[in-house]
Design a protein around this motif. Structure first.
Motif, PDB file in Angstrom:
ATOM      1  N   LEU A  72      33.087  65.605 124.429  1.00  0.00           N
ATOM      2  CA  LEU A  72      33.801  64.568 125.167  1.00  0.00           C
ATOM      3  C   LEU A  72      35.126  64.276 124.469  1.00  0.00           C
ATOM      4  CD1 LEU A  72      30.831  62.139 125.936  1.00  0.00           C
ATOM      5  CD2 LEU A  72      31.935  63.737 127.517  1.00  0.00           C
ATOM      6  N   PRO A  73      36.247  64.425 125.166  1.00  0.00           N
ATOM      7  CA  PRO A  73      37.541  64.210 124.525  1.00  0.00           C
ATOM      8  C   PRO A  73      37.961  62.754 124.460  1.00  0.00           C
ATOM      9  CG  PRO A  73      37.881  64.922 126.779  1.00  0.00           C
ATOM     10  CD  PRO A  73      36.395  64.946 126.543  1.00  0.00           C
ATOM     11  N   MET A  74      37.234  61.890 125.177  1.00  0.00           N
ATOM     12  CA  MET A  74      37.603  60.474 125.212  1.00  0.00           C
ATOM     13  C   MET A  74      36.764  59.679 124.208  1.00  0.00           C
ATOM     14  SD  MET A  74      35.237  61.453 127.557  1.00  0.00           S
ATOM     15  CE  MET A  74      36.183  61.896 129.017  1.00  0.00           C
ATOM     16  N   ALA A  75      37.150  58.441 123.978  1.00  0.00           N
ATOM     17  CA  ALA A  75      36.413  57.583 123.045  1.00  0.00           C
ATOM     18  C   ALA A  75      35.009  57.310 123.579  1.00  0.00           C
ATOM     19  CB  ALA A  75      37.162  56.269 122.842  1.00  0.00           C
ATOM     20  N   VAL A  76      34.053  57.236 122.659  1.00  0.00           N
ATOM     21  CA  VAL A  76      32.649  56.967 122.989  1.00  0.00           C
ATOM     22  C   VAL A  76      32.230  55.708 122.248  1.00  0.00           C
ATOM     23  CG1 VAL A  76      30.284  57.817 122.843  1.00  0.00           C
ATOM     24  CG2 VAL A  76      32.148  59.409 123.362  1.00  0.00           C
ATOM     25  N   TYR A  77      31.639  54.764 122.977  1.00  0.00           N
ATOM     26  CA  TYR A  77      31.289  53.468 122.411  1.00  0.00           C
ATOM     27  C   TYR A  77      29.785  53.214 122.564  1.00  0.00           C
ATOM     28  CZ  TYR A  77      36.324  52.823 122.503  1.00  0.00           C
ATOM     29  OH  TYR A  77      37.673  52.985 122.315  1.00  0.00           O
ATOM     30  N   ALA A  91      25.622  54.563 110.922  1.00  0.00           N
ATOM     31  CA  ALA A  91      25.934  55.640 109.983  1.00  0.00           C
ATOM     32  C   ALA A  91      26.358  56.907 110.708  1.00  0.00           C
ATOM     33  CB  ALA A  91      24.719  55.918 109.093  1.00  0.00           C
ATOM     34  N   ALA A  92      25.710  57.219 111.821  1.00  0.00           N
ATOM     35  CA  ALA A  92      26.033  58.428 112.572  1.00  0.00           C
ATOM     36  C   ALA A  92      27.408  58.339 113.219  1.00  0.00           C
ATOM     37  CB  ALA A  92      24.967  58.704 113.618  1.00  0.00           C
ATOM     38  N   PHE A  93      27.810  57.131 113.603  1.00  0.00           N
ATOM     39  CA  PHE A  93      29.095  56.936 114.257  1.00  0.00           C
ATOM     40  C   PHE A  93      30.112  56.337 113.272  1.00  0.00           C
ATOM     41  CE2 PHE A  93      26.264  57.442 117.804  1.00  0.00           C
ATOM     42  CZ  PHE A  93      27.033  58.048 118.781  1.00  0.00           C
ATOM     43  N   LYS A  94      30.075  56.825 112.057  1.00  0.00           N
ATOM     44  CA  LYS A  94      30.980  56.304 111.023  1.00  0.00           C
ATOM     45  C   LYS A  94      32.436  56.590 111.331  1.00  0.00           C
ATOM     46  CE  LYS A  94      30.173  60.314 108.007  1.00  0.00           C
ATOM     47  NZ  LYS A  94      29.136  60.929 108.847  1.00  0.00           N
ATOM     48  N   ALA A  98      35.337  50.881 115.634  1.00  0.00           N
ATOM     49  CA  ALA A  98      34.885  49.677 116.339  1.00  0.00           C
ATOM     50  C   ALA A  98      33.426  49.365 116.052  1.00  0.00           C
ATOM     51  CB  ALA A  98      35.091  49.849 117.846  1.00  0.00           C
ATOM     52  N   VAL A  99      32.623  50.409 115.842  1.00  0.00           N
ATOM     53  CA  VAL A  99      31.188  50.221 115.615  1.00  0.00           C
ATOM     54  C   VAL A  99      30.936  49.419 114.345  1.00  0.00           C
ATOM     55  CG1 VAL A  99      29.016  51.449 115.179  1.00  0.00           C
ATOM     56  CG2 VAL A  99      30.617  52.297 116.910  1.00  0.00           C
ATOM     57  N   HIS A 100      31.904  49.393 113.446  1.00  0.00           N
ATOM     58  CA  HIS A 100      31.723  48.725 112.159  1.00  0.00           C
ATOM     59  C   HIS A 100      32.383  47.349 112.111  1.00  0.00           C
ATOM     60  CE1 HIS A 100      30.083  52.438 110.387  1.00  0.00           C
ATOM     61  NE2 HIS A 100      30.914  53.024 111.239  1.00  0.00           N
ATOM     62  N   GLU A 101      32.882  46.877 113.249  1.00  0.00           N
ATOM     63  CA  GLU A 101      33.569  45.584 113.264  1.00  0.00           C
ATOM     64  C   GLU A 101      32.673  44.437 112.818  1.00  0.00           C
ATOM     65  OE1 GLU A 101      35.477  44.548 116.882  1.00  0.00           O
ATOM     66  OE2 GLU A 101      36.965  46.158 116.764  1.00  0.00           O
ATOM     67  N   SER A 102      31.382  44.532 113.139  1.00  0.00           N
ATOM     68  CA  SER A 102      30.479  43.425 112.814  1.00  0.00           C
ATOM     69  C   SER A 102      29.931  43.527 111.396  1.00  0.00           C
ATOM     70  CB  SER A 102      29.325  43.364 113.815  1.00  0.00           C
ATOM     71  OG  SER A 102      28.662  44.608 113.903  1.00  0.00           O
ATOM     72  N   GLY A 103      30.448  44.492 110.615  1.00  0.00           N
ATOM     73  CA  GLY A 103      30.051  44.593 109.224  1.00  0.00           C
ATOM     74  C   GLY A 103      29.045  45.699 108.979  1.00  0.00           C
TER      75      GLY A 103
END
Length: 271
Positions: A72-77, A91-94, A98-103
């Motif tokens: 997928l060439p686009m961002a994945v959330y 950890a997998a989406f390091k 954005a995934v790490h915004e909440s700490g």
């Protein structure tokens, strides 16, 4: 106009030896969903994954998931569901800031807001460690309220795993978004919310939350049997897998399409 694709309830599973079998059902199904999404004439601006991404919440499952999504060439959330492990997912989406915004504290909720082609996508974590139901505690509700208040004029899509409206399938409603009244009150205060999207149900359904249209997404893997009787039967069907595509205009008009998996081509042009 923003185009946001939604994949959900992938349930990528590891075998007893800990390895994910490339020939297994959920792997094959996810490959087909990714291929179908890439075959759309207008490619989405982003993809949101609404939970139950790994069946057992194992690091090897998430590593395989990340690899399968790499075309997928686009961002994945990603958004966690009741089958997911927050820490292993994070950890997998390091490589997804954005995934790490909440700490990074152990078991911290995976929640964040991002801009997608002029539409705001707010991803909320309704998962509960050790439980199948969903909820958002007071701190998460306060975060959502403040996050929405920060951009009152931007059309907004909210993504959760658990839907905040009744489905009518008994065993799914038994695993519902509990104590959703505070969540609903927040949505009522923010008219820029134009669509709520969820997973968990393994089929497309449409309802309302605080007067806004809310939808659930088909599973990329297996669909649940539509039994609205009581007590009803908990079963999967042979219905085709699928995903959803959400369109949001600059003026905040939202439209949702449910797309069956498969690389379909036009049969003929119509006038």
């Amino acid at each position: 106009m923003a185009i946001i694709a939604q994949l959900s309830d992938i349930h990528l599973a590891a075998g007893p030896d800990g390895e994910v079998d490339d020939g297994s059902g959920p792997v094959r199904a996810l490959r087909a969903a990714v291929s179908s999404l890439l075959s759309l004439p207008a490619r989405p601006d982003a993809v949101v994954l609404t939970g139950d991404l790994a069946d057992g919440g194992r690091p090897d499952e998430y590593a395989r998931l990340h690899a399968l999504l790499s075309p997928l060439p686009m961002a994945v959330y990603p958004v966690p569901g009741n089958h997911d492990d927050r820490d292993a997912l994070r950890a997998a989406f390091k490589d997804h800031p954005a995934v790490h915004e909440s700490g990074t504290a152990p078991d911290a909720p995976v929640r964040y807001a991002v801009d997608v082609a002029g539409t705001r996508l707010v991803c909320c974590d309704t998962s509960v460690r050790g439980g199948s139901h969903g909820t958002m505690d007071d701190e998460q509700i306060a975060w959502l309220d403040a996050t929405l208040a920060a951009a009152p004029d931007v059309p907004t899509v909210i993504a959760t795993h658990h839907p905040a409206f009744p489905i009518g399938i008994r065993f799914i409603d038994d695993m519902r978004f509990r104590d959703a009244a505070a969540f609903v009150r927040v949505i009522e205060r923010h008219p820029q919310v134009v669509r709520l999207v969820s997973g968990h149900v393994h089929r497309g359904a449409v309802g309302t939350v605080a007067g806004r249209t809310a939808v659930t997404c088909p599973s990329t893997y297996r669909q649940l049997f539509l039994d609205l009787t009581r007590p009803g039967r908990a079963a999967v069907t042979g219905e085709p897998a699928g995903f959803a595509v959400h369109l949001v205009t600059d003026t905040g008009v939202a439209t949702t399409h449910f797309v069956p998996t498969g690389n379909y081509r036009p049969l003929m042009d119509v006038e």
